[in-house]
Write an enzyme that holds these catalytic residues in place. Structure first.
Site, PDB file in Angstrom:
ATOM      1  N   GLY A 230     -34.865  15.681  54.557  1.00  0.00           N
ATOM      2  CA  GLY A 230     -35.734  16.853  54.427  1.00  0.00           C
ATOM      3  C   GLY A 230     -35.641  17.422  53.014  1.00  0.00           C
ATOM      4  O   GLY A 230     -35.219  16.737  52.065  1.00  0.00           O
TER       5      GLY A 230
ATOM      6  N   ALA B 128     -33.637  19.569  51.626  1.00  0.00           N
ATOM      7  CA  ALA B 128     -32.310  19.633  51.006  1.00  0.00           C
ATOM      8  C   ALA B 128     -31.851  18.238  50.576  1.00  0.00           C
ATOM      9  O   ALA B 128     -31.416  18.036  49.431  1.00  0.00           O
ATOM     10  CB  ALA B 128     -31.310  20.249  51.983  1.00  0.00           C
TER      11      ALA B 128
ATOM     12  N   HIS C 175     -38.385  33.213  66.178  1.00  0.00           N
ATOM     13  CA  HIS C 175     -39.645  33.567  65.512  1.00  0.00           C
ATOM     14  C   HIS C 175     -40.488  34.343  66.513  1.00  0.00           C
ATOM     15  O   HIS C 175     -40.604  33.944  67.671  1.00  0.00           O
ATOM     16  CB  HIS C 175     -40.380  32.299  65.067  1.00  0.00           C
ATOM     17  CG  HIS C 175     -41.455  32.554  64.060  1.00  0.00           C
ATOM     18  ND1 HIS C 175     -42.614  33.212  64.378  1.00  0.00           N
ATOM     19  CD2 HIS C 175     -41.538  32.262  62.744  1.00  0.00           C
ATOM     20  CE1 HIS C 175     -43.370  33.301  63.282  1.00  0.00           C
ATOM     21  NE2 HIS C 175     -42.741  32.732  62.279  1.00  0.00           N
TER      22      HIS C 175
ATOM     23  N   ARG D  64     -38.058  39.770  61.219  1.00  0.00           N
ATOM     24  CA  ARG D  64     -38.282  39.006  62.450  1.00  0.00           C
ATOM     25  C   ARG D  64     -37.481  39.473  63.651  1.00  0.00           C
ATOM     26  O   ARG D  64     -37.966  39.416  64.775  1.00  0.00           O
ATOM     27  CB  ARG D  64     -37.892  37.565  62.204  1.00  0.00           C
ATOM     28  CG  ARG D  64     -38.977  36.849  61.564  1.00  0.00           C
ATOM     29  CD  ARG D  64     -38.648  35.428  61.421  1.00  0.00           C
ATOM     30  NE  ARG D  64     -39.693  34.941  60.551  1.00  0.00           N
ATOM     31  CZ  ARG D  64     -39.674  33.806  59.931  1.00  0.00           C
ATOM     32  NH1 ARG D  64     -38.644  33.017  60.081  1.00  0.00           N
ATOM     33  NH2 ARG D  64     -40.660  33.447  59.187  1.00  0.00           N
TER      34      ARG D  64
ATOM     35  N   HIS E 121     -36.106  29.568  66.201  1.00  0.00           N
ATOM     36  CA  HIS E 121     -36.810  29.070  65.010  1.00  0.00           C
ATOM     37  C   HIS E 121     -35.869  28.574  63.917  1.00  0.00           C
ATOM     38  O   HIS E 121     -36.177  27.601  63.239  1.00  0.00           O
ATOM     39  CB  HIS E 121     -37.669  30.213  64.469  1.00  0.00           C
ATOM     40  CG  HIS E 121     -38.488  29.849  63.278  1.00  0.00           C
ATOM     41  ND1 HIS E 121     -39.435  28.847  63.302  1.00  0.00           N
ATOM     42  CD2 HIS E 121     -38.510  30.359  62.017  1.00  0.00           C
ATOM     43  CE1 HIS E 121     -40.008  28.767  62.108  1.00  0.00           C
ATOM     44  NE2 HIS E 121     -39.460  29.660  61.318  1.00  0.00           N
TER      45      HIS E 121
ATOM     46  N   ARG F  41     -32.444  35.679  58.581  1.00  0.00           N
ATOM     47  CA  ARG F  41     -33.096  35.100  57.396  1.00  0.00           C
ATOM     48  C   ARG F  41     -34.424  35.778  57.101  1.00  0.00           C
ATOM     49  O   ARG F  41     -35.256  35.956  57.990  1.00  0.00           O
ATOM     50  CB  ARG F  41     -33.339  33.611  57.634  1.00  0.00           C
ATOM     51  CG  ARG F  41     -34.090  32.934  56.525  1.00  0.00           C
ATOM     52  CD  ARG F  41     -34.236  31.468  56.821  1.00  0.00           C
ATOM     53  NE  ARG F  41     -35.109  31.225  57.943  1.00  0.00           N
ATOM     54  CZ  ARG F  41     -36.402  30.935  57.838  1.00  0.00           C
ATOM     55  NH1 ARG F  41     -36.991  30.885  56.666  1.00  0.00           N
ATOM     56  NH2 ARG F  41     -37.123  30.692  58.911  1.00  0.00           N
TER      57      ARG F  41
HETATM   58  P1  FAD Z   1     -34.665  19.205  57.827  1.00  0.00           P
HETATM   59  O1  FAD Z   1     -35.929  19.264  57.069  1.00  0.00           O
HETATM   60  O2  FAD Z   1     -34.688  19.666  59.228  1.00  0.00           O
HETATM   61  O3  FAD Z   1     -34.196  17.694  57.762  1.00  0.00           O
HETATM   62  C1  FAD Z   1     -33.087  17.259  58.514  1.00  0.00           C
HETATM   63  C2  FAD Z   1     -32.895  15.791  58.222  1.00  0.00           C
HETATM   64  O4  FAD Z   1     -31.662  15.375  58.787  1.00  0.00           O
HETATM   65  C3  FAD Z   1     -33.970  14.909  58.827  1.00  0.00           C
HETATM   66  O5  FAD Z   1     -34.283  13.886  57.928  1.00  0.00           O
HETATM   67  C4  FAD Z   1     -33.282  14.320  60.060  1.00  0.00           C
HETATM   68  O6  FAD Z   1     -33.780  13.046  60.418  1.00  0.00           O
HETATM   69  C5  FAD Z   1     -31.874  14.190  59.526  1.00  0.00           C
HETATM   70  N1  FAD Z   1     -30.852  14.121  60.581  1.00  0.00           N
HETATM   71  C6  FAD Z   1     -30.580  15.015  61.562  1.00  0.00           C
HETATM   72  N2  FAD Z   1     -29.579  14.559  62.334  1.00  0.00           N
HETATM   73  C7  FAD Z   1     -29.211  13.367  61.808  1.00  0.00           C
HETATM   74  C8  FAD Z   1     -28.259  12.381  62.151  1.00  0.00           C
HETATM   75  N3  FAD Z   1     -27.431  12.508  63.215  1.00  0.00           N
HETATM   76  N4  FAD Z   1     -28.172  11.251  61.400  1.00  0.00           N
HETATM   77  C9  FAD Z   1     -29.008  11.071  60.338  1.00  0.00           C
HETATM   78  N5  FAD Z   1     -29.925  11.957  59.957  1.00  0.00           N
HETATM   79  C10 FAD Z   1     -30.020  13.089  60.690  1.00  0.00           C
HETATM   80  N6  FAD Z   1     -38.853  27.784  56.013  1.00  0.00           N
HETATM   81  C11 FAD Z   1     -39.436  28.323  54.929  1.00  0.00           C
HETATM   82  O7  FAD Z   1     -38.767  28.624  53.937  1.00  0.00           O
HETATM   83  N7  FAD Z   1     -40.788  28.533  54.924  1.00  0.00           N
HETATM   84  C12 FAD Z   1     -41.588  28.230  55.975  1.00  0.00           C
HETATM   85  O8  FAD Z   1     -42.787  28.423  55.922  1.00  0.00           O
HETATM   86  C13 FAD Z   1     -40.986  27.685  57.126  1.00  0.00           C
HETATM   87  N8  FAD Z   1     -41.737  27.377  58.229  1.00  0.00           N
HETATM   88  C14 FAD Z   1     -41.138  26.763  59.281  1.00  0.00           C
HETATM   89  C15 FAD Z   1     -41.930  26.361  60.355  1.00  0.00           C
HETATM   90  C16 FAD Z   1     -41.370  25.679  61.417  1.00  0.00           C
HETATM   91  C17 FAD Z   1     -42.217  25.261  62.569  1.00  0.00           C
HETATM   92  C18 FAD Z   1     -39.968  25.414  61.420  1.00  0.00           C
HETATM   93  C19 FAD Z   1     -39.337  24.691  62.551  1.00  0.00           C
HETATM   94  C20 FAD Z   1     -39.183  25.821  60.348  1.00  0.00           C
HETATM   95  C21 FAD Z   1     -39.757  26.496  59.279  1.00  0.00           C
HETATM   96  N9  FAD Z   1     -38.994  26.896  58.184  1.00  0.00           N
HETATM   97  C22 FAD Z   1     -39.591  27.455  57.098  1.00  0.00           C
HETATM   98  C23 FAD Z   1     -37.583  26.513  58.094  1.00  0.00           C
HETATM   99  C24 FAD Z   1     -37.455  25.283  57.171  1.00  0.00           C
HETATM  100  O9  FAD Z   1     -38.531  24.402  57.433  1.00  0.00           O
HETATM  101  C25 FAD Z   1     -36.158  24.552  57.410  1.00  0.00           C
HETATM  102  O10 FAD Z   1     -35.080  25.437  57.397  1.00  0.00           O
HETATM  103  C26 FAD Z   1     -35.924  23.516  56.302  1.00  0.00           C
HETATM  104  O11 FAD Z   1     -37.041  22.669  56.190  1.00  0.00           O
HETATM  105  C27 FAD Z   1     -34.692  22.707  56.607  1.00  0.00           C
HETATM  106  O12 FAD Z   1     -34.624  21.652  55.701  1.00  0.00           O
HETATM  107  P2  FAD Z   1     -33.371  20.705  55.702  1.00  0.00           P
HETATM  108  O13 FAD Z   1     -33.568  19.730  54.599  1.00  0.00           O
HETATM  109  O14 FAD Z   1     -32.131  21.489  55.738  1.00  0.00           O
HETATM  110  O15 FAD Z   1     -33.452  19.959  57.117  1.00  0.00           O
HETATM  111  C1  SIN Z   2     -43.767  31.051  59.130  1.00  0.00           C
HETATM  112  O1  SIN Z   2     -44.673  30.473  58.547  1.00  0.00           O
HETATM  113  O2  SIN Z   2     -43.901  32.054  59.834  1.00  0.00           O
HETATM  114  C2  SIN Z   2     -42.412  30.496  58.989  1.00  0.00           C
HETATM  115  C3  SIN Z   2     -41.823  30.990  57.740  1.00  0.00           C
HETATM  116  C4  SIN Z   2     -40.353  30.813  57.789  1.00  0.00           C
HETATM  117  O3  SIN Z   2     -39.796  30.465  58.819  1.00  0.00           O
HETATM  118  O4  SIN Z   2     -39.725  31.058  56.761  1.00  0.00           O
END
Ligand code: FAD
Ligand code: SIN
Length: 528
Positions: free
Chosen positions: A14, A16, A237, A285, A346, A381
């Site tokens: 993702g 990060a 959310h 929120r 959320h 958050r």
């Molecule tokens: P993720 O993007 O969740 O990626 C996790 C990764 O880890 C994936 O590749 C997955 O396959 C991998 N993984 C998990 N478990 C394992 C395992 N056991 N072995 C190998 N790989 C694994 N935040 C904002 O700032 N703005 C927004 O508008 C916003 N909107 C959102 C809308 C929705 C519907 C949701 C659910 C969240 C939203 N958020 C938003 C929150 C934000 O999207 C997430 O916090 C952020 O994308 C997390 O990124 P990440 O890289 O930490 O993890």
């Molecule tokens: C949203 O679009 O409402 C999600 C934004 C967020 O979770 O930061």
């Protein structure tokens, strides 16, 4: 089979994980593992956008204050400053990678969300995450120093306990991962490992998070010996679509930011006036989610209404094309009528404890993104601060690893996965039933409003299930479902234990037994 050895192993593709990969790939060979597809995390699902101070009338101090107010003072100020001051640069880098942010007369268009005192959300329509994920994946695919392997579900971290010549240390050397195609568990070792495995939303029955958000990263780090903190701070959310067919479709907060009202579905009363008459629908929120929860319980409703139909139809369609199209497919026209909504889990504010260098307690293990508790979010958050955290801490992890490279030893030979458990389970139904049960009791007992009695009930259930799941895990060949069930249960235990330890209500943790907020904000830190 011997372990596959790399410079740096990143668990998660993702925002990060890929930010860290791209930064490291300037000098190192990086392997990225992902459970399921490469775009299967929450990143691709993000709607609203990314918060950054870009408007001349806005300041870092404003953004810092809004973040601390939403976080109910539990945030660590140095982290908040660290992240917010780096936001404009993060947006610049994403623009260089080709993310097509919406423009407004030559500048970036900024939308507004709850808890923000200014317009400061950079976005790509209402599907920001998809654009970000695509740009990061394109850049990673084009980089010869990055290898990405989807379909690898990490089971556990490899530590000194798994070395051939057992050192027993907590030094992390990589991870064991289930190849989801072959069913074999493979060992991947590296000098440095970055955990970027996302949150644990699927521990709740109703969640906006994707299927794979099962707390694997938090559970793996905990089992390996890392501390986790503030797991009771689970964000709900306020506005998830209420629909019997579509269970977890988010209606972005930006709908309220652009003027949407929350209404009682029968009387049409704009009820936020009764809970937060100043900030109304743009209160943080936790306040809005609790208000909706209260309306639903008080009046026996299934949902409340979110209505933006007083805005011109063209405005609505232009700002929210994805949501508009999705709802039209379900027979709901948001330009002429309200949308039925309910709160849903959320975001996981708690997680693996990290410092500003993204280091965890365990040598060799860094962590970034939703899997962590960095001090940015505190007790709640602020909207659109989490993608930002992923970019800033992904970079921080990469920087720290590069700076310490000469100290980081090559991994020793490690033991292969114990394949003595070769029996295929014939009781998949047990796994499925337990999974459903956890999610249901977490929703009912550890939700938006808590009591000690309900939390204790949840703890009793977890204790009973722990034995069954560990027996099961010890007896049968691992599968993705079994890995996830074990991790969900571990995450549930950490959430409940943290909630029981907090004897106050603060931010997202609201309990009828301790409704007051203590004068001093303290983290709930669990030590393995
Ligand atoms: P993720 O993007 O969740 O990626 C996790 C990764 O880890 C994936 O590749 C997955 O396959 C991998 N993984 C998990 N478990 C394992 C395992 N056991 N072995 C190998 N790989 C694994 N935040 C904002 O700032 N703005 C927004 O508008 C916003 N909107 C959102 C809308 C929705 C519907 C949701 C659910 C969240 C939203 N958020 C938003 C929150 C934000 O999207 C997430 O916090 C952020 O994308 C997390 O990124 P990440 O890289 O930490 O993890
Ligand atoms: C949203 O679009 O409402 C999600 C934004 C967020 O979770 O930061």
């Amino acid at each position: 089979m011997t372990a596959s050895q790399h410079d740096v192993l990143i668990i998660g593709s993702g925002a990060a994980g890929l930010t860290a990969a791209l930064a490291l790939a300037e000098t190192k060979k990086v392997l990225v593992l992902a459970k399921g597809g490469l775009d299967g995390g929450s990143t691709a699902w993000a709607q609203g956008g990314i918060a950054a101070v870009l408007d001349a009338g806005d300041t870092f101090d404003n953004h810092i204050r809004d973040t601390m107010v939403a976080g109910a003072g539990l945030n660590r100020l140095e982290t908040v400053e660290f992240v917010i001051e780096r936001a404009p640069r993060s947006i610049e880098r994403l623009t260089e990678l080709g993310v097509p942010f919406n423009q407004d007369s030559g500048d970036l268009h900024l939308t507004r969300e709850g808890g923000h005192s200014h317009r400061r959300i950079v976005h790509v329509d209402d599907a920001t995450g998809w654009a970000v994920q695509e740009a990061l994946l394109n850049a990673a695919n084009a980089n010869p120093n990055i290898t990405m392997l989807p379909g690898r579900a990490c089971v556990d971290l490899i530590t000194g306990r798994n070395e051939d010549t057992y050192s027993g240390s907590g030094r992390v050397w990589g991870a064991y991962a289930l190849n989801q195609k072959t069913g074999e568990v493979e060992a991947y070792t590296a000098r440095a490992t970055i955990l970027a495995a996302g949150g644990t939303g699927r521990v709740y029955q109703f969640s906006t998070a994707p299927r794979g958000a099962t707390g694997d990263g938090i559970a793996m780090a905990w089992r390996a010996g890392a501390r986790v903190s503030n797991m009771e701070m689970m964000q709900f959310h306020p506005t998830c679509l209420y629909n019997l067919e579509v269970k977890n479709f988010l209606i972005t907060e930006a709908v309220r930011g652009e003027g949407g009202h929350l209404l009682h579905p029968e009387t049409g009363h704009r009820f936020m006036a009764d809970y937060d008459s100043e900030r109304m629908e743009l209160a943080p929120r936790d306040v809005v989610a609790r208000a909706i929860d209260d309306q639903i319980k008080r009046y026996g409703l299934d949902y409340v209404h979110l209505d933006i139909s007083h805005q011109p139809p063209e405005f609505v369609k232009e700002h929210f094309p994805t949501i508009h199209d999705k709802l039209m497919g379900l027979g709901i026209d948001m330009t002429t009528g309200p949308i039925p909504v309910v709160p849903a889990q959320h975001y996981t504010c708690g997680g693996v404890l990290v410092g500003l260098d993204a280091r965890t307690d365990l040598p060799g293990l860094w962590a970034a993104g939703e899997v962590t508790e960095s001090g940015l979010h505190g007790a709640n958050r602020l909207a659109s601060n989490s993608l930002l955290e992923c970019f800033v801490f992904g970079e921080a992890a990469a920087r720290d690893i590069a700076e310490r490279w000469d100290e980081l030893k090559a991994p020793p030979p490690v033991r292969e996965w114990d394949e003595s458990r070769v029996t295929d389970s014939d009781e998949e139904v047990v796994v499925k039933q337990n999974w459903t049960e956890i999610r249901r009791f977490m929703w009912n007992y550890v939700g938006i409003v808590r009591t000690t009695k309900r939390l204790e009930r949840a703890r009793n259930r977890i204790e009973m299930m722990n034995k069954e799941v560990e027996d099961y895990y010890g007896s049968f060949r691992v599968t993705t479902d079994l890995i996830e069930l074990r991790n969900l249960l571990q995450a549930a235990e950490l959430i409940v234990e943290s909630a029981l330890r907090r004897h106050e209500s603060r931010g997202l943790h609201y309990t009828l037994d301790y409704p007051e907020t203590d004068d001093v904000a303290r983290d709930t830190v669990l030590v393995p």
